[in-house]
Design a protein around this motif. Sequence first.
Motif, PDB file in Angstrom:
ATOM      1  N   SER A 234      -7.678   2.372   1.908  1.00 39.17           N
ATOM      2  CA  SER A 234      -8.956   2.467   2.418  1.00 39.17           C
ATOM      3  C   SER A 234      -9.986   3.222   1.566  1.00 39.17           C
ATOM      4  O   SER A 234     -11.009   2.731   0.977  1.00 39.17           O
ATOM      5  CB  SER A 234      -9.204   3.172   3.855  1.00 39.17           C
ATOM      6  OG  SER A 234      -8.149   2.279   4.682  1.00 39.17           O
TER       7      SER A 234
ATOM      8  N   SER B 192      -1.797   4.360   3.716  1.00 43.59           N
ATOM      9  CA  SER B 192      -2.753   3.515   4.648  1.00 43.59           C
ATOM     10  C   SER B 192      -4.139   3.912   4.782  1.00 43.59           C
ATOM     11  O   SER B 192      -5.341   3.103   4.659  1.00 43.59           O
ATOM     12  CB  SER B 192      -2.062   2.911   5.588  1.00 43.59           C
ATOM     13  OG  SER B 192      -0.882   2.329   5.422  1.00 43.59           O
ATOM     14  N   ILE B 193      -4.228   5.060   4.854  1.00 43.79           N
ATOM     15  CA  ILE B 193      -5.559   5.829   5.355  1.00 43.79           C
ATOM     16  C   ILE B 193      -6.138   6.220   3.868  1.00 43.79           C
ATOM     17  O   ILE B 193      -7.444   5.745   3.626  1.00 43.79           O
ATOM     18  CB  ILE B 193      -5.259   6.901   6.266  1.00 43.79           C
ATOM     19  CG1 ILE B 193      -4.699   6.353   7.927  1.00 43.79           C
ATOM     20  CG2 ILE B 193      -6.530   7.563   6.630  1.00 43.79           C
ATOM     21  CD1 ILE B 193      -4.391   7.345   8.639  1.00 43.79           C
TER      22      ILE B 193
ATOM     23  N   ASN C 272     -14.289   4.729   9.044  1.00 44.12           N
ATOM     24  CA  ASN C 272     -13.794   5.784   9.853  1.00 44.12           C
ATOM     25  C   ASN C 272     -13.596   5.528  11.100  1.00 44.12           C
ATOM     26  O   ASN C 272     -12.765   5.794  11.838  1.00 44.12           O
ATOM     27  CB  ASN C 272     -14.880   7.040   9.669  1.00 44.12           C
ATOM     28  CG  ASN C 272     -14.635   7.844   8.492  1.00 44.12           C
ATOM     29  OD1 ASN C 272     -13.898   7.970   7.897  1.00 44.12           O
ATOM     30  ND2 ASN C 272     -15.929   8.279   8.181  1.00 44.12           N
TER      31      ASN C 272
ATOM     32  N   VAL D 113      -4.753  -2.143   9.405  1.00 46.99           N
ATOM     33  CA  VAL D 113      -6.207  -1.149   9.171  1.00 46.99           C
ATOM     34  C   VAL D 113      -7.222  -1.951   8.397  1.00 46.99           C
ATOM     35  O   VAL D 113      -8.389  -2.306   8.699  1.00 46.99           O
ATOM     36  CB  VAL D 113      -5.732   0.040   8.173  1.00 46.99           C
ATOM     37  CG1 VAL D 113      -7.047   0.645   7.681  1.00 46.99           C
ATOM     38  CG2 VAL D 113      -4.975   0.757   8.830  1.00 46.99           C
TER      39      VAL D 113
ATOM     40  N   LEU E 285     -10.426   3.171  11.116  1.00 46.63           N
ATOM     41  CA  LEU E 285      -9.115   4.005  11.027  1.00 46.63           C
ATOM     42  C   LEU E 285      -9.030   4.879  12.533  1.00 46.63           C
ATOM     43  O   LEU E 285      -7.623   4.824  12.900  1.00 46.63           O
ATOM     44  CB  LEU E 285      -9.445   5.053  10.096  1.00 46.63           C
ATOM     45  CG  LEU E 285      -9.395   4.606   8.412  1.00 46.63           C
ATOM     46  CD1 LEU E 285      -9.829   5.679   7.538  1.00 46.63           C
ATOM     47  CD2 LEU E 285      -8.058   3.726   8.276  1.00 46.63           C
TER      48      LEU E 285
ATOM     49  N   LEU F  37      -5.723   4.590  15.048  1.00 46.41           N
ATOM     50  CA  LEU F  37      -4.859   5.546  14.903  1.00 46.41           C
ATOM     51  C   LEU F  37      -3.597   5.579  15.907  1.00 46.41           C
ATOM     52  O   LEU F  37      -2.374   5.906  15.519  1.00 46.41           O
ATOM     53  CB  LEU F  37      -5.860   6.915  15.162  1.00 46.41           C
ATOM     54  CG  LEU F  37      -5.012   8.183  14.748  1.00 46.41           C
ATOM     55  CD1 LEU F  37      -4.185   8.355  13.358  1.00 46.41           C
ATOM     56  CD2 LEU F  37      -6.050   9.241  14.921  1.00 46.41           C
TER      57      LEU F  37
ATOM     58  N   THR G  52      -0.974   3.195  14.990  1.00 46.23           N
ATOM     59  CA  THR G  52      -0.283   3.738  13.881  1.00 46.23           C
ATOM     60  C   THR G  52       0.771   4.963  14.190  1.00 46.23           C
ATOM     61  O   THR G  52       1.791   5.023  13.753  1.00 46.23           O
ATOM     62  CB  THR G  52      -1.359   4.138  12.679  1.00 46.23           C
ATOM     63  OG1 THR G  52      -2.188   3.152  12.314  1.00 46.23           O
ATOM     64  CG2 THR G  52      -0.513   4.777  11.386  1.00 46.23           C
TER      65      THR G  52
ATOM     66  N   THR H 198      -1.043  -1.351   6.207  1.00 42.85           N
ATOM     67  CA  THR H 198      -2.323  -1.382   5.534  1.00 42.85           C
ATOM     68  C   THR H 198      -3.107  -2.743   6.178  1.00 42.85           C
ATOM     69  O   THR H 198      -4.095  -2.730   6.070  1.00 42.85           O
ATOM     70  CB  THR H 198      -1.980  -1.661   4.083  1.00 42.85           C
ATOM     71  OG1 THR H 198      -1.358  -0.429   3.660  1.00 42.85           O
ATOM     72  CG2 THR H 198      -3.069  -1.551   3.336  1.00 42.85           C
TER      73      THR H 198
END
Length: 324
Positions: free
Chosen positions: A294, A289-290, A239, A218, A242, A246, A249, A215
């Motif tokens: 967010s 986290s996504i 967006n 991000v 993230l 990606l 992650t 987290t």
Amino acid sequence: MQLLNLDSKVINFMSIRRYSGILSILLVIAALGSFATKGLNWGLDFTGGSLIEVSFEKSADLRKIRSVMDEIGFGDATVQNFGSSKEVLIRLAPQKKSVDEANGEKITSAMIGDVIMEALQEMDSTATKRRIEFVGPSVGDELRDQGGLAMLTALICILIYVALRFEWRFALGSVSALAHDVLITLGLFSVLGIEFDLTVLAAILAVIGYSLNDTIVVSDRIRENFRKLREGSPEEIINISLTQTLNRTMITSITTALVLIALLVVGGELIKGFATALLFGVVIGTYSSIYVASSIALSLGISKEDLMPTVIEKEGEDQDQLMP
């Protein structure tokens, strides 16, 4: 390298944040419902009592073993297979009464294993004691209370850190994501009836650390892009952030998951609960986290103005500008 490129492919994560929010709420409700109806299968570390692991050369007859346990005064013992049909785990609650009240002989905790093994070997001469553990009830209660306090303290410290490091909207999103991960992971153990012991508690705390690290990465990228990108709505910038994180992650999650799968498959029963909790926590932590941290920050109205650095004017700066 341009951060905002029209030709770059940006995944629109936030377009389904409402559906992911509904899914998360349903999972949390299911976990709380399981807690209320089934509870957790507390291990010996928390309940206190005795645990004996016995192995046999052939498949063990659990019904016969329960009958033997009842005959020697341990009718409330839990008897189950452990890893294979030849391995048996016997769990006993803390004993307050003697085993042989007729003779007035009181059996201490250290003698319980010998009494049980003698009875089992009379039933089957191949019975072999693999391990025996004893935990007092007061110690189990203390461990349970301290374990819950440890998780609560971790969440409070994380809330303070993220609020000071980033912004209060990110702090609420991060703590909500961590609470989401812990509740759903505990709910999995409640639904499946997997034993919850100190190794699983350690895995839960590790899940908190793993999810927080993801987290923070991000959130840091979101803050950086809010300051650098002059165009784009908050949803578009999130967006982009993230999408940029990606690869990192996924690589981190997959490599961690491969190790945990190996532990789950060949690590044996003693580490099965730890590996299960951490493996599931890695998956749910990546998701949160996504779609939790967010999404909550976006729903709370995070904007560029909230993340811009504060400009501190130096004393006498205005006078210097007015001088010819």
